[in-house]
Design a protein around this motif. Structure first.
Motif, short mmCIF file in Angstrom:
data_model
loop_
_atom_site.label_atom_id
_atom_site.label_comp_id
_atom_site.label_asym_id
_atom_site.label_seq_id
_atom_site.Cartn_x
_atom_site.Cartn_y
_atom_site.Cartn_z
N SER A 241 -5.58 0.81 -0.01
CA SER A 241 -6.85 1.51 -0.27
C SER A 241 -8.05 0.72 0.22
CB SER A 241 -6.99 1.82 -1.76
OG SER A 241 -7.20 0.64 -2.50
N ASP B 83 -8.98 -0.38 6.52
CA ASP B 83 -9.44 0.69 7.40
C ASP B 83 -8.23 1.26 8.13
OD1 ASP B 83 -12.09 0.12 6.74
OD2 ASP B 83 -12.28 -1.33 8.37
N ARG B 84 -8.04 2.54 8.07
CA ARG B 84 -6.95 3.25 8.75
C ARG B 84 -5.58 2.59 8.49
NH1 ARG B 84 -10.92 2.51 12.28
NH2 ARG B 84 -9.77 1.01 13.51
N PRO B 85 -5.13 2.55 7.24
CA PRO B 85 -3.82 1.93 6.97
C PRO B 85 -2.70 2.71 7.63
CG PRO B 85 -4.64 3.07 5.03
CD PRO B 85 -5.74 3.11 6.05
N GLN B 86 -1.74 1.98 8.15
CA GLN B 86 -0.56 2.58 8.80
C GLN B 86 0.67 2.14 8.03
OE1 GLN B 86 -0.85 1.15 12.80
NE2 GLN B 86 -2.36 2.69 13.37
N TRP B 87 1.45 3.11 7.56
CA TRP B 87 2.63 2.84 6.76
C TRP B 87 3.88 2.87 7.63
CZ3 TRP B 87 2.45 1.49 1.69
CH2 TRP B 87 1.23 1.69 1.03
N GLY C 295 -3.29 -2.69 8.87
CA GLY C 295 -4.59 -2.10 9.16
C GLY C 295 -5.62 -3.18 9.37
N GLN C 296 -6.87 -2.78 9.35
CA GLN C 296 -7.98 -3.70 9.54
C GLN C 296 -8.69 -3.92 8.22
OE1 GLN C 296 -7.34 -4.99 12.93
NE2 GLN C 296 -9.47 -5.37 12.47
#
Length: 133
Positions: A16, A19-23, A32-33
């Protein structure tokens, strides 16, 4: 509310903040960043691990390792090299409260800032050889 988080809940807490989490890997890994740093995290039964990139070239890894070894708060931290980037990895305990996780994560971010390469000051010129009266 200060509830206790298991590794899965801790991973979602971290996601949460990215920035722009990728699972990937059935929701066990997130990347992410986090501001200007790349971040990776993975949950295990034994707890969460979080890695943050360091602003330090790989050729300066030895100095970063020495600084990390000399810091008592970094006993659960390690450095690793992936490609041509240094990462600061931290292992978190199995069960943490949200406040504890937040504080430990802020400490890891501060450690990453401490390990960042800094511009060195220009060397001080040596005195001119000769006699001093």
């Amino acid at each position: 509310m200060n509830r206790t988080l298991d590794p899965a809940a801790a991973l979602h807490w971290l996601a949460s903040r990215l920035d722009r989490p990728q699972w990937s890997l059935a929701d066990t890994v997130v990347s992410g960043q986090l501001g200007e740093r790349a971040a990776r995290a993975r949950r295990f039964d034994t707890g969460l691990t979080v890695a943050l990139t360091l602003d330090r070239p790989p050729r300066q890894a030895a100095g970063a390792c020495l600084l990390l070894a000399a810091t008592p708060e970094a006993r659960d931290d390690a450095l690793y090299l992936s490609g041509d980037r240094l990462w600061l990895l931290r292992r978190y305990p199995v069960a943490l409260t949200e406040v504890e996780l937040d504080l430990l994560f802020k400490q890891q971010q501060a450690m990453a800032a401490l390990l960042a390469a800094r511009e060195r000051a220009a060397p001080i010129p040596l005195p001119i050889a000769g006699r001093y009266a």
